[in-house]
Design an enzyme around this catalytic site. Structure first.
Site, PDB file in Angstrom:
ATOM      1  N   ASP A  16       0.845  -1.200   0.000  1.00 13.10           N
ATOM      2  CA  ASP A  16       0.000   0.000   0.000  1.00 13.10           C
ATOM      3  C   ASP A  16       0.876   1.245   0.000  1.00 13.10           C
ATOM      4  O   ASP A  16       1.995   1.228   0.516  1.00 13.10           O
ATOM      5  CB  ASP A  16      -0.898  -0.021   1.248  1.00 13.10           C
ATOM      6  CG  ASP A  16      -2.025   0.998   1.148  1.00 13.10           C
ATOM      7  OD1 ASP A  16      -2.291   1.501   0.040  1.00 13.10           O
ATOM      8  OD2 ASP A  16      -2.643   1.285   2.190  1.00 13.10           O
ATOM      9  N   GLY A  17       0.355   2.333  -0.571  1.00  9.03           N
ATOM     10  CA  GLY A  17       1.045   3.622  -0.480  1.00  9.03           C
ATOM     11  C   GLY A  17       1.674   4.098  -1.783  1.00  9.03           C
ATOM     12  O   GLY A  17       2.403   5.093  -1.774  1.00  9.03           O
ATOM     13  N   ASN A  18       1.372   3.423  -2.901  1.00 10.74           N
ATOM     14  CA  ASN A  18       1.944   3.868  -4.179  1.00 10.74           C
ATOM     15  C   ASN A  18       1.500   5.293  -4.511  1.00 10.74           C
ATOM     16  O   ASN A  18       2.296   6.127  -4.948  1.00 10.74           O
ATOM     17  CB  ASN A  18       1.482   2.964  -5.330  1.00 10.74           C
ATOM     18  CG  ASN A  18       1.991   1.545  -5.195  1.00 10.74           C
ATOM     19  OD1 ASN A  18       2.826   1.262  -4.348  1.00 10.74           O
ATOM     20  ND2 ASN A  18       1.496   0.655  -6.039  1.00 10.74           N
ATOM     21  N   TRP A  21       3.125   7.878  -2.222  1.00 10.99           N
ATOM     22  CA  TRP A  21       4.534   8.036  -2.597  1.00 10.99           C
ATOM     23  C   TRP A  21       4.639   9.041  -3.748  1.00 10.99           C
ATOM     24  O   TRP A  21       5.485   9.939  -3.735  1.00 10.99           O
ATOM     25  CB  TRP A  21       5.106   6.672  -3.009  1.00 10.99           C
ATOM     26  CG  TRP A  21       6.564   6.666  -3.331  1.00 10.99           C
ATOM     27  CD1 TRP A  21       7.590   6.410  -2.482  1.00 10.99           C
ATOM     28  CD2 TRP A  21       7.156   6.921  -4.623  1.00 10.99           C
ATOM     29  NE1 TRP A  21       8.791   6.487  -3.146  1.00 10.99           N
ATOM     30  CE2 TRP A  21       8.561   6.801  -4.464  1.00 10.99           C
ATOM     31  CE3 TRP A  21       6.640   7.240  -5.882  1.00 10.99           C
ATOM     32  CZ2 TRP A  21       9.449   6.985  -5.513  1.00 10.99           C
ATOM     33  CZ3 TRP A  21       7.524   7.425  -6.928  1.00 10.99           C
ATOM     34  CH2 TRP A  21       8.919   7.304  -6.733  1.00 10.99           C
ATOM     35  N   ARG A  29       0.058   9.424 -10.056  1.00 18.85           N
ATOM     36  CA  ARG A  29      -0.066   8.162  -9.334  1.00 18.85           C
ATOM     37  C   ARG A  29       0.597   6.995 -10.061  1.00 18.85           C
ATOM     38  O   ARG A  29       1.158   6.101  -9.449  1.00 18.85           O
ATOM     39  CB  ARG A  29      -1.546   7.838  -9.111  1.00 18.85           C
ATOM     40  CG  ARG A  29      -2.243   8.774  -8.143  1.00 18.85           C
ATOM     41  CD  ARG A  29      -3.725   8.432  -8.062  1.00 18.85           C
ATOM     42  NE  ARG A  29      -3.955   7.046  -7.703  1.00 18.85           N
ATOM     43  CZ  ARG A  29      -3.886   6.569  -6.460  1.00 18.85           C
ATOM     44  NH1 ARG A  29      -3.614   7.372  -5.457  1.00 18.85           N
ATOM     45  NH2 ARG A  29      -4.116   5.301  -6.214  1.00 18.85           N
ATOM     46  N   GLU A  63     -11.886  -4.652  -5.252  1.00 22.24           N
ATOM     47  CA  GLU A  63     -12.310  -3.263  -4.989  1.00 22.24           C
ATOM     48  C   GLU A  63     -11.516  -2.286  -5.863  1.00 22.24           C
ATOM     49  O   GLU A  63     -12.080  -1.317  -6.371  1.00 22.24           O
ATOM     50  CB  GLU A  63     -12.127  -2.921  -3.506  1.00 22.24           C
ATOM     51  CG  GLU A  63     -13.075  -3.641  -2.558  1.00 22.24           C
ATOM     52  CD  GLU A  63     -12.679  -5.093  -2.240  1.00 22.24           C
ATOM     53  OE1 GLU A  63     -11.555  -5.503  -2.615  1.00 22.24           O
ATOM     54  OE2 GLU A  63     -13.491  -5.809  -1.644  1.00 22.24           O
ATOM     55  N   ASN A  64     -10.208  -2.535  -6.047  1.00 26.22           N
ATOM     56  CA  ASN A  64      -9.405  -1.690  -6.954  1.00 26.22           C
ATOM     57  C   ASN A  64     -10.053  -1.681  -8.330  1.00 26.22           C
ATOM     58  O   ASN A  64     -10.172  -0.646  -8.984  1.00 26.22           O
ATOM     59  CB  ASN A  64      -7.982  -2.248  -7.142  1.00 26.22           C
ATOM     60  CG  ASN A  64      -7.107  -2.141  -5.912  1.00 26.22           C
ATOM     61  OD1 ASN A  64      -6.142  -2.876  -5.786  1.00 26.22           O
ATOM     62  ND2 ASN A  64      -7.413  -1.227  -5.009  1.00 26.22           N
ATOM     63  N   ARG A  68     -11.597   2.202  -8.849  1.00 29.41           N
ATOM     64  CA  ARG A  68     -10.565   3.143  -9.333  1.00 29.41           C
ATOM     65  C   ARG A  68     -10.950   3.653 -10.718  1.00 29.41           C
ATOM     66  O   ARG A  68     -11.634   2.941 -11.466  1.00 29.41           O
ATOM     67  CB  ARG A  68      -9.216   2.440  -9.429  1.00 29.41           C
ATOM     68  CG  ARG A  68      -8.786   1.910  -8.085  1.00 29.41           C
ATOM     69  CD  ARG A  68      -7.367   2.208  -7.759  1.00 29.41           C
ATOM     70  NE  ARG A  68      -7.202   1.957  -6.333  1.00 29.41           N
ATOM     71  CZ  ARG A  68      -6.086   2.131  -5.672  1.00 29.41           C
ATOM     72  NH1 ARG A  68      -5.003   2.551  -6.302  1.00 29.41           N
ATOM     73  NH2 ARG A  68      -6.021   1.901  -4.397  1.00 29.41           N
ATOM     74  N   ARG A 191      -5.425  -1.994   8.647  1.00 28.20           N
ATOM     75  CA  ARG A 191      -6.594  -2.645   8.056  1.00 28.20           C
ATOM     76  C   ARG A 191      -6.160  -3.933   7.368  1.00 28.20           C
ATOM     77  O   ARG A 191      -5.024  -4.058   6.917  1.00 28.20           O
ATOM     78  CB  ARG A 191      -7.209  -1.749   6.968  1.00 28.20           C
ATOM     79  CG  ARG A 191      -8.026  -0.622   7.453  1.00 28.20           C
ATOM     80  CD  ARG A 191      -8.871  -0.062   6.308  1.00 28.20           C
ATOM     81  NE  ARG A 191      -8.050   0.615   5.321  1.00 28.20           N
ATOM     82  CZ  ARG A 191      -7.680   1.901   5.392  1.00 28.20           C
ATOM     83  NH1 ARG A 191      -8.058   2.635   6.416  1.00 28.20           N
ATOM     84  NH2 ARG A 191      -6.947   2.444   4.449  1.00 28.20           N
ATOM     85  N   GLU A 204       1.054 -13.500  12.321  1.00 34.43           N
ATOM     86  CA  GLU A 204       1.578 -12.340  13.036  1.00 34.43           C
ATOM     87  C   GLU A 204       1.453 -11.149  12.087  1.00 34.43           C
ATOM     88  O   GLU A 204       1.714 -11.280  10.880  1.00 34.43           O
ATOM     89  CB  GLU A 204       3.054 -12.553  13.390  1.00 34.43           C
ATOM     90  CG  GLU A 204       3.287 -13.685  14.370  1.00 34.43           C
ATOM     91  CD  GLU A 204       2.705 -13.382  15.747  1.00 34.43           C
ATOM     92  OE1 GLU A 204       2.789 -12.225  16.191  1.00 34.43           O
ATOM     93  OE2 GLU A 204       2.162 -14.314  16.368  1.00 34.43           O
TER      94      GLU A 204
HETATM   95  C1  FPP Z   1      -1.733   0.459  -3.401  1.00 32.24           C
HETATM   96  O1  FPP Z   1      -1.327   1.748  -3.713  1.00 32.24           O
HETATM   97  C2  FPP Z   1      -1.229  -0.501  -4.317  1.00 32.24           C
HETATM   98  C3  FPP Z   1      -1.947  -1.158  -5.279  1.00 32.24           C
HETATM   99  C4  FPP Z   1      -3.046  -0.621  -6.064  1.00 32.24           C
HETATM  100  C5  FPP Z   1      -1.598  -2.541  -5.537  1.00 32.24           C
HETATM  101  C6  FPP Z   1      -0.145  -2.809  -5.740  1.00 32.24           C
HETATM  102  C7  FPP Z   1       0.287  -2.580  -7.122  1.00 32.24           C
HETATM  103  C8  FPP Z   1       1.580  -2.477  -7.468  1.00 32.24           C
HETATM  104  C9  FPP Z   1       2.698  -2.622  -6.526  1.00 32.24           C
HETATM  105  C10 FPP Z   1       1.874  -2.207  -8.883  1.00 32.24           C
HETATM  106  C11 FPP Z   1       2.657  -3.234  -9.578  1.00 32.24           C
HETATM  107  C12 FPP Z   1       2.375  -4.636  -9.274  1.00 32.24           C
HETATM  108  C13 FPP Z   1       2.827  -5.649 -10.023  1.00 32.24           C
HETATM  109  C14 FPP Z   1       2.649  -7.047  -9.581  1.00 32.24           C
HETATM  110  C15 FPP Z   1       3.516  -5.433 -11.285  1.00 32.24           C
HETATM  111  P1  FPP Z   1      -2.437   2.863  -3.633  1.00 32.24           P
HETATM  112  O2  FPP Z   1      -2.625   3.370  -5.021  1.00 32.24           O
HETATM  113  O3  FPP Z   1      -3.678   2.349  -2.971  1.00 32.24           O
HETATM  114  O4  FPP Z   1      -1.727   3.887  -2.709  1.00 32.24           O
HETATM  115  P2  FPP Z   1      -2.432   5.040  -1.870  1.00 32.24           P
HETATM  116  O5  FPP Z   1      -3.274   4.378  -0.815  1.00 32.24           O
HETATM  117  O6  FPP Z   1      -1.260   5.778  -1.296  1.00 32.24           O
HETATM  118  O7  FPP Z   1      -3.248   5.861  -2.842  1.00 32.24           O
END
Ligand code: FPP
Length: 256
Positions: A16-18, A21, A29, A63-64, A68, A191, A204
Site C-alpha cells: 500500500d502507499g503507491n 509516494w 499516481r 475493490e481496486n 478506481r 486494516r 503475526e
Molecule cells: C496500493 O497503492 C497498491 C496497489 C493498487 C496494488 C499494488 C500494485 C503495485 C505494486 C503495482 C505493480 C504490481 C505488479 C505485480 C507489477 P495505492 O494506489 O492504494 O496507494 P495510496 O493508498 O497511497 O493511494
C-alpha cells in the site's frame, strides 16, 4: 541477522502507499505504481535469496477493479503485463515460480495470456513461489469456496454437519499452500482490506509506515527479524503468563 531455522514459511504482503509516494513528490499516481513494481521485483529476489518458500502479494483487489478510475485500472493491467514480460527471465535466474489467486478469469484476455505464459515458463522452478493476488477479495474467495464445497456435498450426498475446516481449506484458492505466518502491511494503515481472511487466522501482523515503493529487501528482512522475536501461541499459553494450577477444581470462585 535472521535465524535460518525459524524462517516463516509463508509471508503475505498488503502493498500500500503507491499513490501517496507519488503525491509526496508531486508526481502522477502511475509513477508510484511503476516504482511499486520495482519493489515487487527486489522483494521477491530477497525472498528467494533467503529461501522463503511462499510469498503472496496483494497486487490488485476486486475493490481496486471496481472503484478506481478506468484509466488507472488500465494502467495497472499494462504494468502487470510488462512486469511479467520483463521479469520472467529474472524469475528463472532466481528459481522463482509464479502463480495467481483471485477471479483472474475476469481480467483482460491479453493479460491472462501473459499470466499463463509466465506461470507455465516458471512452473518447474523449486525456490520461492510468488503468488500474485489479482482481482482478489477475501470474501469472494469464500463465496467461491462455499459454492465449490456445496456442489461437492450435493454430488456426494453429504450432510452439512460433516463439513470440517479442512473441507473449506481444500476449496480456497490457496488450497495448495500453507497459511501465512507473517502478514506485512506498508503505509501504516491498520486494516486487513479483505485480504486472505480465512488464512490469516494465526498470522503475526507487522505494519510499517514505509510506503510500498520505498519497501526493499532489507525491509522484508527487518519484518522477518521482528517476527522471529515474537512468541507464537496459536491460542495457547505463553511463557511468563502466570503459573498453571494443576487442580483447578480446588479453586473457590468468588461469588457475585
Ligand atoms: C496500493 O497503492 C497498491 C496497489 C493498487 C496494488 C499494488 C500494485 C503495485 C505494486 C503495482 C505493480 C504490481 C505488479 C505485480 C507489477 P495505492 O494506489 O492504494 O496507494 P495510496 O493508498 O497511497 O493511494
Amino acid at each position: 541477522m535472521l535465524k535460518q531455522e525459524c524462517l516463516p514459511e509463508h509471508v503475505a504482503i498488503i502493498m500500500d502507499g503507491n499513490g501517496r509516494w507519488a503525491g509526496k513528490r508531486s508526481l502522477k499516481r502511475f509513477l508510484g505504481h511503476q516504482q511499486g513494481a520495482k519493489s515487487v521485483q527486489l522483494v521477491t529476489e530477497t525472498a528467494s535469496r533467503i529461501g522463503l518458500p511462499w510469498l503472496t502479494l496483494y497486487a490488485f483487489s476486486l475493490e481496486n477493479n471496481l472503484r478506481r478510475p478506468r484509466a488507472e485500472v488500465n494502467f495497472l493491467m499494462r504494468l502487470l503485463k510488462s512486469y511479467l514480460e520483463t521479469n520472467v527471465q529474472r524469475m528463472m535466474d532466481n528459481n522463482v515460480r509464479i502463480r495467481y489467486i483471485g477471479r483472474t478469469h475476469e481480467l483482460p484476455a491479453e493479460v491472462q495470456d501473459k499470466m499463463r505464459w509466465a506461470e507455465e515458463t516458471t512452473a518447474r522452478n523449486t525456490g520461492t513461489t510468488l503468488t500474485l493476488a489479482l482481482n482478489y477479495g477475501g470474501r469472494s474467495e469464500m463465496v467461491d469456496a462455499f459454492r465449490g464445497l456445496a456442489a461437492e456435498m450435493q454430488r456426494k450426498h453429504l450432510a452439512p454437519d460433516r463439513i470440517t475446516e479442512e473441507d473449506i481449506h481444500r476449496h480456497l484458492y490457496t488450497a495448495h499452500m500453507p497459511d501465512p505466518d507473517l502478514l506485512i502491511r506498508t503505509s501504516g494503515e491498520m486494516r486487513i482490506s479483505n485480504y486472505l481472511l480465512w488464512q490469516i487466522a494465526y498470522a503475526e501482523i507487522y505494519v510499517t509506515e514505509r510506503l510500498w515503493p520505498d519497501f526493499r529487501g532489507i525491509h522484508l528482512l527487518e519484518a522477518i527479524a521482528d517476527f522471529q522475536r515474537r512468541e507464537r501461541r496459536f491460542g495457547g499459553i505463553g511463557e511468563g503468563s502466570g503459573e498453571v494450577e494443576e487442580d483447578p477444581e480446588r479453586i473457590k470462585l468468588a461469588a457475585g
